[in-house]
Design an enzyme around this catalytic site. Structure first.
Site, PDB file in Angstrom:
ATOM      1  CB  SER A 127      -0.898  -0.004   1.239  1.00 54.36           C
ATOM      2  OG  SER A 127      -1.530   1.249   1.419  1.00 54.36           O
ATOM      3  CE1 TYR A 152      -4.311  -1.937   4.669  1.00 55.32           C
ATOM      4  CE2 TYR A 152      -3.573   0.276   4.109  1.00 55.32           C
ATOM      5  CZ  TYR A 152      -3.987  -0.983   3.722  1.00 55.32           C
ATOM      6  OH  TYR A 152      -4.070  -1.295   2.387  1.00 55.32           O
TER       7      TYR A 152
END
Length: 332
Positions: A127, A152
Site C-alpha cells: 500500500s 494498517y
C-alpha cells in the site's frame, strides 16, 4: 496457468479474477466474505465470475492455518496473488486485532503455503500507506518507509519484510505492489468516492477531511489490474533490485509502486464527481483523521521500465464510469 487469488470477492480481487478468466487461466478464488462492508456487494461481484467453469470459489479465511495448508497441499498453483487483507487506515485504530489476524497471521500462512508447495511466484498487495509521514512527492520505492503512522501501514510494511525473508531463505519469488487509492466500478463502500456519491445523491453532507486540503494519486481499477497482470507473468529474479534495500539483489524480491502518477486535489475530485452526477455536494469540512496523510503521488517509473506499465484513465473519465455503474447497480 493455474492461479490462486485471495480476496477474490473484493474490489481488486474480483476484477483481477475476471481478467484472468477472460484470458483463459484457471483460477481458484478464496474470500472469508466478512461483514466489514455490505456482503451482498461481494456476492454480486462473485456472481460475475461463477458462471465460468474455469473458476472455483471457496469461502476461506487466510488466517485459518489448517484450512489454508490443506488447500495448498491438495492443489498446485503456478502463481498466488494475495489480495486478502483487512483494509482501511481509520478502521485499524478501531479494530487493530482484525489487522493482526488478516494482514500478519494470514500473510504468514500464505508464505508458508507457497514455500511448501513450490509456488512459482507470489504477488501481494502492499500500500501507499507505507510511506507514512514522508513529505517529498512523488513517492519512490527508494524512499525510507520506516515510519508508518497507522497499524494498517505497519502491517503492509511487515508484509514486504516477511516476503523478503522468504525470498532470501527459500528462493520464493515475490513481488509486492504498493497500490495508490484505487477507485472505479464495483469499488469499496468505505472509500471516499462511494461515500461522496451516496451523500450527494441523498443530499446529505459528505465528510471532507483536513478541510479539503488533501492530494491523492487516484488510480482507476482497470489500470491497476493491467499492471498486476503484467507482473504476474514474470516472476522476480535474484539479479533484480527494485525497492528497498538494494541488498535485495541476493533474493528474488521486488516492490513496486502502482498508481496513476498524477496528483489530484481532493476538491477537484469532488468537482469532477459533481459534474458526473449533475448535482452539487454539501460539504462537511472536518480536521485531519489520525493515521491519514495529506498527500500521495506515485513514481511509477520502475514499473514502467520493467513491465511497460502506462496508466491511461484520468479522473474525469474514471469518475464518470463509476457513476454510470453506481446508477445502474443501485438504480439511483
Amino acid at each position: 496457468m493455474r492461479v490462486l487469488v485471495t480476496g477474490a470477492a473484493g474490489f481488486i480481487g474480483s476484477t483481477l479474477v475476471k481478467k484472468l478468466l477472460d484470458r483463459g487461466d484457471q483460477v481458484v478464488g478464496i474470500d472469508n466474505l466478512n461483514d466489514y462492508y455490505d456482503v451482498s456487494l461481494k456476492e454480486a461481484r462473485l456472481g460475475r465470475l461463477t458462471e465460468k467453469t474455469t473458476f472455483q470459489f471457496m469461502q476461506m479465511d487466510i488466517a485459518d492455518r489448517a484450512a489454508l495448508a490443506k488447500l495448498f497441499k491438495e492443489s498446485a498453483f503456478d502463481v498466488v496473488v494475495n489480495l486478502a487483507a483487512q483494509a482501511g487506515v481509520r478502521y485499524s485504530i478501531e479494530n487493530p486485532a482484525a489487522y493482526i489476524d488478516a494482514n500478519l497471521v494470514g500473510f504468514g500462512n500464505i508464505l508458508e503455503g507457497c514455500r511448501h508447495s513450490g509456488v512459482g511466484h507470489l504477488v501481494y498487495a502492499s500500500s501507499s500507506s507505507v510511506y507514512g509521514s514522508n513529505e517529498d512527492l512523488p513517492f519512490s520505492e527508494k524512499d525510507n518507509v520506516d515510519h508508518p503512522i497507522s497499524l494498517y501501514a505497519a502491517s503492509k510494511k511487515a508484509n514486504e519484510l516477511m516476503a523478503h525473508a522468504y525470498a532470501h531463505l527459500y528462493g520464493l519469488p515475490t513481488t509486492g505492489l504498493r497500490f495508490f487509492t484505487v477507485y472505479g466500478p464495483w469499488g469499496r463502500p468505505d472509500m471516499a468516492l462511494f461515500k461522496f456519491t451516496r451523500g450527494i445523491l441523498d443530499g446529505t453532507p459528505i465528510p471532507v477531511f483536513n478541510n479539503g486540503q488533501m492530494v491523492r494519486d487516484f488510480t482507476y481499477i482497470d489500470d491497476i489490474v493491467e499492471g498486476v497482470m503484467r507482473v504476474i507473468d514474470r516472476p522476480a529474479a535474484k539479479s533484480e533490485s527494485r525497492g528497498q534495500p538494494d541488498r535485495s539483489r541476493s533474493a528474488p524480491w521486488r516492490v513496486y509502486n502502482i498508481g496513476n502518477s498524477h496528483r489530484v486535489q481532493l476538491m477537484d475530485y469532488i468537482s469532477a464527481l459533481e459534474k458526473a452526477l449533475d448535482q452539487k455536494a454539501v460539504l462537511d469540512l472536518m480536521p485531519m483523521q489520525d493515521g491519514d496523510v495529506p498527500a500521495t503521488e506515485a513514481d511509477v517509473s520502475a514499473l514502467g521500465e520493467d513491465f511497460g506499465y502506462r496508466p491511461s484513465i484520468q479522473v474525469d473519465e474514471g469518475i464518470q464510469r463509476f457513476v454510470d455503474w453506481y446508477r445502474a447497480y443501485y438504480g439511483a
